[in-house]
Structure formats: structure tokens, C-alpha cells
Enzyme design. Sequence first.
Site, PDB file in Angstrom:
ATOM      1  N   TYR A  68      38.793 -37.290   2.938  1.00 21.12           N
ATOM      2  CA  TYR A  68      39.510 -36.804   4.121  1.00 21.12           C
ATOM      3  C   TYR A  68      40.784 -36.052   3.730  1.00 21.12           C
ATOM      4  O   TYR A  68      41.186 -35.123   4.428  1.00 21.12           O
ATOM      5  CB  TYR A  68      39.793 -37.956   5.097  1.00 21.12           C
ATOM      6  CG  TYR A  68      38.579 -38.234   5.951  1.00 21.12           C
ATOM      7  CD1 TYR A  68      38.285 -37.441   7.060  1.00 21.12           C
ATOM      8  CD2 TYR A  68      37.684 -39.231   5.607  1.00 21.12           C
ATOM      9  CE1 TYR A  68      37.144 -37.665   7.814  1.00 21.12           C
ATOM     10  CE2 TYR A  68      36.530 -39.460   6.351  1.00 21.12           C
ATOM     11  CZ  TYR A  68      36.278 -38.672   7.460  1.00 21.12           C
ATOM     12  OH  TYR A  68      35.135 -38.871   8.197  1.00 21.12           O
ATOM     13  N   ARG A  71      39.628 -32.667   3.109  1.00 19.31           N
ATOM     14  CA  ARG A  71      39.326 -31.954   4.365  1.00 19.31           C
ATOM     15  C   ARG A  71      40.612 -31.593   5.114  1.00 19.31           C
ATOM     16  O   ARG A  71      40.716 -30.529   5.718  1.00 19.31           O
ATOM     17  CB  ARG A  71      38.402 -32.811   5.246  1.00 19.31           C
ATOM     18  CG  ARG A  71      37.031 -32.991   4.608  1.00 19.31           C
ATOM     19  CD  ARG A  71      36.057 -33.618   5.567  1.00 19.31           C
ATOM     20  NE  ARG A  71      35.774 -32.757   6.690  1.00 19.31           N
ATOM     21  CZ  ARG A  71      35.392 -33.179   7.893  1.00 19.31           C
ATOM     22  NH1 ARG A  71      35.278 -34.465   8.123  1.00 19.31           N
ATOM     23  NH2 ARG A  71      35.129 -32.332   8.853  1.00 19.31           N
ATOM     24  N   HIS A 120      36.435 -36.944  18.769  1.00 21.31           N
ATOM     25  CA  HIS A 120      36.210 -37.543  17.453  1.00 21.31           C
ATOM     26  C   HIS A 120      37.499 -37.709  16.648  1.00 21.31           C
ATOM     27  O   HIS A 120      37.448 -37.866  15.429  1.00 21.31           O
ATOM     28  CB  HIS A 120      35.170 -36.723  16.672  1.00 21.31           C
ATOM     29  CG  HIS A 120      33.796 -36.811  17.278  1.00 21.31           C
ATOM     30  ND1 HIS A 120      32.754 -35.985  16.921  1.00 21.31           N
ATOM     31  CD2 HIS A 120      33.290 -37.647  18.230  1.00 21.31           C
ATOM     32  CE1 HIS A 120      31.672 -36.302  17.631  1.00 21.31           C
ATOM     33  NE2 HIS A 120      31.973 -37.302  18.434  1.00 21.31           N
ATOM     34  N   ASN A 215      25.959 -19.888  20.733  1.00 18.43           N
ATOM     35  CA  ASN A 215      25.585 -20.361  19.400  1.00 18.43           C
ATOM     36  C   ASN A 215      24.685 -19.283  18.779  1.00 18.43           C
ATOM     37  O   ASN A 215      23.855 -18.714  19.489  1.00 18.43           O
ATOM     38  CB  ASN A 215      24.815 -21.695  19.532  1.00 18.43           C
ATOM     39  CG  ASN A 215      24.763 -22.480  18.231  1.00 18.43           C
ATOM     40  OD1 ASN A 215      24.433 -21.943  17.176  1.00 18.43           O
ATOM     41  ND2 ASN A 215      25.086 -23.751  18.314  1.00 18.43           N
TER      42      ASN A 215
HETATM   43  P1  OAD Z   1      27.123 -29.157  13.521  1.00 18.95           P
HETATM   44  O1  OAD Z   1      27.458 -28.800  12.121  1.00 18.95           O
HETATM   45  O2  OAD Z   1      26.072 -30.181  13.745  1.00 18.95           O
HETATM   46  O3  OAD Z   1      26.662 -27.844  14.324  1.00 18.95           O
HETATM   47  C1  OAD Z   1      27.383 -26.655  14.234  1.00 18.95           C
HETATM   48  C2  OAD Z   1      26.731 -25.661  15.179  1.00 18.95           C
HETATM   49  O4  OAD Z   1      27.531 -24.488  15.181  1.00 18.95           O
HETATM   50  C3  OAD Z   1      25.326 -25.231  14.791  1.00 18.95           C
HETATM   51  O5  OAD Z   1      24.479 -25.324  15.934  1.00 18.95           O
HETATM   52  C4  OAD Z   1      25.485 -23.776  14.339  1.00 18.95           C
HETATM   53  O6  OAD Z   1      24.353 -22.979  14.658  1.00 18.95           O
HETATM   54  C5  OAD Z   1      26.681 -23.355  15.154  1.00 18.95           C
HETATM   55  N1  OAD Z   1      27.491 -22.252  14.590  1.00 18.95           N
HETATM   56  C6  OAD Z   1      27.665 -21.894  13.298  1.00 18.95           C
HETATM   57  N2  OAD Z   1      28.503 -20.856  13.205  1.00 18.95           N
HETATM   58  C7  OAD Z   1      28.896 -20.552  14.472  1.00 18.95           C
HETATM   59  C8  OAD Z   1      29.760 -19.580  15.043  1.00 18.95           C
HETATM   60  N3  OAD Z   1      30.431 -18.717  14.287  1.00 18.95           N
HETATM   61  N4  OAD Z   1      29.906 -19.557  16.389  1.00 18.95           N
HETATM   62  C9  OAD Z   1      29.247 -20.440  17.171  1.00 18.95           C
HETATM   63  N5  OAD Z   1      28.411 -21.371  16.688  1.00 18.95           N
HETATM   64  C10 OAD Z   1      28.233 -21.442  15.361  1.00 18.95           C
HETATM   65  O7  OAD Z   1      28.502 -29.553  14.233  1.00 18.95           O
HETATM   66  P2  OAD Z   1      28.762 -30.414  15.540  1.00 18.95           P
HETATM   67  O8  OAD Z   1      27.765 -30.147  16.603  1.00 18.95           O
HETATM   68  O9  OAD Z   1      30.193 -30.258  15.857  1.00 18.95           O
HETATM   69  O10 OAD Z   1      30.845 -36.174  14.025  1.00 18.95           O
HETATM   70  O11 OAD Z   1      28.532 -31.880  14.991  1.00 18.95           O
HETATM   71  C11 OAD Z   1      28.753 -32.950  15.840  1.00 18.95           C
HETATM   72  C12 OAD Z   1      29.331 -34.101  15.068  1.00 18.95           C
HETATM   73  O12 OAD Z   1      28.493 -34.416  13.971  1.00 18.95           O
HETATM   74  C13 OAD Z   1      30.680 -33.843  14.440  1.00 18.95           C
HETATM   75  O13 OAD Z   1      31.760 -33.984  15.322  1.00 18.95           O
HETATM   76  C14 OAD Z   1      30.726 -34.893  13.379  1.00 18.95           C
HETATM   77  C15 OAD Z   1      29.334 -34.687  12.799  1.00 18.95           C
HETATM   78  O14 OAD Z   1      28.807 -35.701  12.080  1.00 18.95           O
HETATM   79  C16 OAD Z   1      31.597 -37.134  13.508  1.00 18.95           C
HETATM   80  O15 OAD Z   1      32.222 -36.991  12.483  1.00 18.95           O
HETATM   81  C17 OAD Z   1      31.613 -38.397  14.318  1.00 18.95           C
END
Ligand code: OAD
Length: 259
Positions: A68, A71, A120, A215
Site C-alpha cells: 500500500y 500504491r 472502498h 467504458n
Molecule cells: P476494474 O479494474 O475491475 O475495472 C476497470 C474498468 O475500467 C474495466 O471495465 C475497464 O474496461 C475500464 N477502463 C479502462 N480504462 C478506462 C478508461 N480510460 N475509461 C473508462 N473505463 C476504462 O476496476 P473496478 O471496477 O474499480 O476493490 O474494481 C472494483 C473493485 O475491485 C476495486 O474497488 C477494488 C478491486 O478489487 C477493493 O479493493 C475492495
Amino acid sequence: MSPPFSETLVQRLREADWVTVFTGAGMSAESGVPTFRGEGGIWETFRPEELASMKAFLRNPELVWRWYAHRREVMGAVSPNPGHTAVVRLERLYPGFAVITQNIDNLHRRAGSLTVYELHGNIERNYCAQCGEPYQLGAGEPADRLPRCTACGGAVRPDVIWFGEILPEDEWKGAVAAARSSDLFLSVGTSAVVYPAASLPVMARRAGAYLVEINPEPTPLTEVADEFLAGRAGEILPLLAEVAERLRESTMRTGGDRE
Ligand code: OAD
């Protein structure tokens, strides 16, 4: 992707009383923060249960802390992108507005967003895993050495939600209220697979919101959404903000079409 947007979206942008923007890691991708899933995603290289769970922290607190710390350094070194700025511009236009984010990077607030529900947590905050006392990292303190609580000596952890943990109650309640109040709900840059956060777009739609997903790739939400705008947050959101500003300005000039 370029305007004109669909007639319904334009109508909602013009008339909405409440707009909610729900964001995931894709929102910060153009700032240089890696996403979790997909090509180059964090969970391709690391296993979440080894780094983002209480079990992992109890097993090896130093390792989890260092991860972390790394990060935090990455997130602290980047800047909000045009997508974040567009969200701030949208907030100025609507009497009801909220950002609900799954991101811990603080970029929405750094951009200037005012109402932000952080589901989160936030990587800039820490607290004692033993007694719960908040812990402020000192200016000269080595960022990668696990701090000990000044009150009880317990190990300090980042104020982020790990797998298996419940979401912060106030943030969740605020997010649910915002989702249910929305006339327009934008789901941006999230793979929409992590619950309970991923239930919010559907909750908003059931309560009457027009649900728009932004997306580059389709997600499980795409089929449910009223509209899917394929493209990057940093490109589409500024276009939306521009259209919304024009529409709201002309609505204000003409005294609004609901009078
Ligand atoms: P993900 O990494 O699962 O998904 C990221 C999404 O962003 C994907 O659907 C990509 O297609 C999209 N993407 C990539 N580049 C982009 C751009 N320039 N503009 C728009 N979209 C884009 O991330 P989250 O959905 O945030 O949880 O993940 C959810 C949770 O899973 C996170 O908060 C974290 C993780 O494990 C915890 O840590 C509890």
C-alpha cells in the site's frame, strides 16, 4: 465517440435535478493508476487475498503495508485527468449531485469534487488495526516501514476496504440515497463485478434513473444499461460536460421548460 448524444440522454442532461457519477479504476487509468482487471491489471500479477484482506495483513503486515505504501506513492504522484475535471463541471450544474467512487486514490477530491462517497476507503488515511485510532503519517517518517499505533502499539493499516470487510456505513447510506434520487446515473470505468458497489447502478435504474455506462469495453452492466457509450472516461466525460453546460445555460436563460 462524439456528440450528438441520444435524444433521451440530452433530455436528461437538460432536465435532471439529480445526477450521480459512479466510478471505478478505469476513471483513474488515464491519470496513470493501473486498473485491477484486464490487460496489465493489478490482479493479473498479484492475488487479492494475499494483499487485500485482513488475513493477509495478520499473516504479514509488513508486506501488505509496503504494497500500500507503493500504491500511495503511485497515486500521490499522478494528477486528476480531464474526466475528473469534467465531473467537477457537472457538479456545478445540478442541484442534486454525487460522486460515488470505488477508488481509493483521492483524485475526485483533488480535482475539486465536493460530494464524494468513497465506498472502498481512501489510501491517504490510516488507522490502528487493533484499537481503531486514526494514524497520521509523519512528514519525515519512512513510508514503507509499518507504523505502530501511538496509543496502543498495534499495527497500523490503510483505511481501505479489504475483501470480506463491510463498507463504511455512512458512505454506503449516502451512496444508496444518491442512487435512488438520480434522474441520470453514469457508471464510469468499472468492471461492475464487485458487490455491493456493483448493485448501485441497477438500484438507481429501478428507482427511475436513466442509466448510462461509459467504458471502452462492455461489462456485465452493459445489458442492463439504457445506453452504453464505448470509450474512455477522459474523452467522453468532457464532451458530456460541454453539452450539459450548453443545455443548462440555455435552460436558465429561458427560465427552464418545466415552468
Ligand atoms: P476494474 O479494474 O475491475 O475495472 C476497470 C474498468 O475500467 C474495466 O471495465 C475497464 O474496461 C475500464 N477502463 C479502462 N480504462 C478506462 C478508461 N480510460 N475509461 C473508462 N473505463 C476504462 O476496476 P473496478 O471496477 O474499480 O476493490 O474494481 C472494483 C473493485 O475491485 C476495486 O474497488 C477494488 C478491486 O478489487 C477493493 O479493493 C475492495
